[in-house]
Design a protein around this motif. Structure first.
Motif, mmCIF file in Angstrom:
data_model
loop_
_atom_site.group_PDB
_atom_site.id
_atom_site.type_symbol
_atom_site.label_atom_id
_atom_site.label_comp_id
_atom_site.label_asym_id
_atom_site.label_seq_id
_atom_site.Cartn_x
_atom_site.Cartn_y
_atom_site.Cartn_z
ATOM 1 N N LEU A 11 -87.123 6.334 -35.080
ATOM 2 C CA LEU A 11 -86.051 7.110 -35.914
ATOM 3 C C LEU A 11 -84.737 6.396 -36.192
ATOM 4 N N PHE B 69 -89.032 13.151 -42.699
ATOM 5 C CA PHE B 69 -89.500 13.097 -41.173
ATOM 6 C C PHE B 69 -90.864 13.657 -41.034
ATOM 7 N N TRP C 228 -82.230 12.851 -34.816
ATOM 8 C CA TRP C 228 -81.771 11.872 -36.083
ATOM 9 C C TRP C 228 -80.151 11.830 -36.245
#
Length: 449
Positions: free
Chosen positions: A204, A218, A242
């Motif tokens: 991430l 993602f 994130w």
């Protein structure tokens, strides 16, 4: 004969005293009063007494090896046996030793109680959360700091529970059975709370902080690294984590600025001055934008409607106050002055009456007073080219000009300071003489040509 009986009674008394002293010395048979009467039929209570005496006598024999009430090397007589058998009370037995089977039973009953107590503190969801967190981080300290259990456990309690799940077969079996009985939704909710591993955070952190990643970004990251991410991860969960990493400057392209050295410490106002407002991203509120758009459209429609009706505004209404204001200006031809308001005539033709939703007129007489007797179109005032004003009655009720009635369909000339009465409402008609003189002069110039 009498002397023989007396000596026999003395021998019996001495023998009885010896027996009583020996019994008190041994302490086995207490001193009790008993009847020497012969009982022909045994009763149920006597049977119970004899059985209890027999059991207690056998226990006493086994424990001490010496029978109560018997001296060593002597046998009891028949009278002593009768006394022992007929005694209503039992001798005090020695305290029995606990049986081995009873102790085993007590131990077996205590062990599951302790297990159920532990299970009551640790819920099945807590066990599942603990197992998932340890598998993700391999660190019990991180699990204690990062996982929110149903109770506030200490680090020692977390460690003991983990070791019990690993090495205690009873607790491990009960915990596994309880976790299997969890609802699928509860299992999914517990798995969604699993901590992020270092490999997941490393993937991430590669997403740039300046970029604007979407859910598709993602989701693609999940498809490219299925083995690195936990099975319950979703694109939305990755985006939230994130954003949290970005907030704490944990991304690869982010650097934490060191604190200023010296006496000058950056305060809040200085930091606020350094912020560039143009770089701040304003969050869009779709509901607010929609409401503002609708309100703007409504205001523009009202302005357009007023602009279209502007040519219909032939009369201006002005409330009369105590202060003397000029009645005329360079655009007012005449004034219809009442007690409450005054109407400024700025066109050559105006209509009088009562305004309604379906009927819009120039002079609304209801602003002066009660006008329920006035017609919606009561009359019309016109200015001729020669400068004369005429009023025409188009309503049901008559209009009085200086006391003279003007019936429906009739006309009458208005002069300066004329009193106009319409359904008990009185007005004074005032003419702008200067403006009317100019109109007459222009009309006289045009007529000869």
């Amino acid at each position: 004969m009498a002397s023989g009986t007396a000596s026999r009674s003395e021998d019996e008394e001495s023998l009885a005293g010896q027996k009583r002293a020996s019994s008190q010395a041994l302490g086995t048979i207490p001193k009790r009063r008993s009847s020497s009467r012969f009982i022909k039929r045994k009763k149920f209570d006597d049977e119970l007494v004899e059985s209890s005496l027999a059991k207690s006598s056998t226990r006493a024999k086994g424990a001490s090896g010496v029978e109560p009430g018997r001296c060593s090397g002597s046998e009891p007589s028949s009278s002593e046996k009768k006394k022992v058998s007929k005694a209503p009370s039992t001798p005090v037995p020695p305290s029995p030793a606990p049986a081995p089977g009873l102790t085993k039973r007590v131990k077996k009953s205590k062990q599951p109680l302790q297990v159920t107590k532990d299970l009551g503190r640790w819920k099945p969801a807590d066990d599942l959360l603990l197992i998932n967190a340890v598998l993700q981080t391999n660190d019990l300290t991180s699990v204690h700091l990062g996982v929110k259990f149903s109770c506030r456990f200490t680090l020692r309690e977390v460690q003991e529970r983990w070791y019990a799940l690993l090495y205690d077969p009873v607790i491990s079996k009960l915990a596994c059975q309880a976790m299997r009985q969890l609802h699928p939704e509860a299992i999914a909710a517990t798995q969604s709370k699993a901590l992020f591993s270092k490999a997941e955070e490393q993937l991430l952190s590669k997403v740039g902080s300046t970029s604007q990643p979407t859910l598709e970004t993602f989701q693609d990251l999940l498809h490219r690294h299925p083995d690195a991410f936990y099975l319950a991860r979703t694109a939305k969960a990755l985006q939230a984590h994130w954003q949290l990493m970005k907030q704490y400057y944990l991304l690869e392209d982010q650097t934490v600025q060191p604190l200023p050295k010296g006496d000058q410490v950056l305060n809040f106002s200085d930091a606020e001055d350094l912020i560039d407002d143009s770089k701040l991203k304003e969050m869009r509120d779709e509901v607010l934008e929609h409401e503002l758009t609708v309100a703007d459209r409504r205001q523009k429609r009202e302005i357009r409607q007023l602009e279209q009706e502007l040519h219909k505004w032939q009369v201006l209404v002005d409330s009369i106050t105590g202060m003397s204001s000029p009645d005329f200006d360079n655009q007012t031809l005449a004034v219809l002055r009442g007690r409450m308001v005054r109407y400024l005539m700025r066109s050559r033709e105006i209509t009088l009456g009562r305004a309604t939703k379906d009927n819009q007129i120039d002079v609304d007489l209801s602003l002066e007073g009660p006008a329920w007797k006035i017609s919606r179109k009561q009359g019309v005032i016109k200015l001729k080219n020669n400068g004369d004003f005429f009023i025409a009655n188009e309503g049901r009720r008559p209009i009085y000009i200086d006391g003279r009635p003007v019936l429906c369909g009739s006309k009458w000339r208005l002069s300066n300071n004329s009193v106009v009465e319409i359904a008990s409402l009185r007005f004074v008609f005032l003419i702008n003489q200067d403006l009317i003189a100019l109109i007459r002069a222009e009309a006289a110039k045009i007529t000869p040509q």
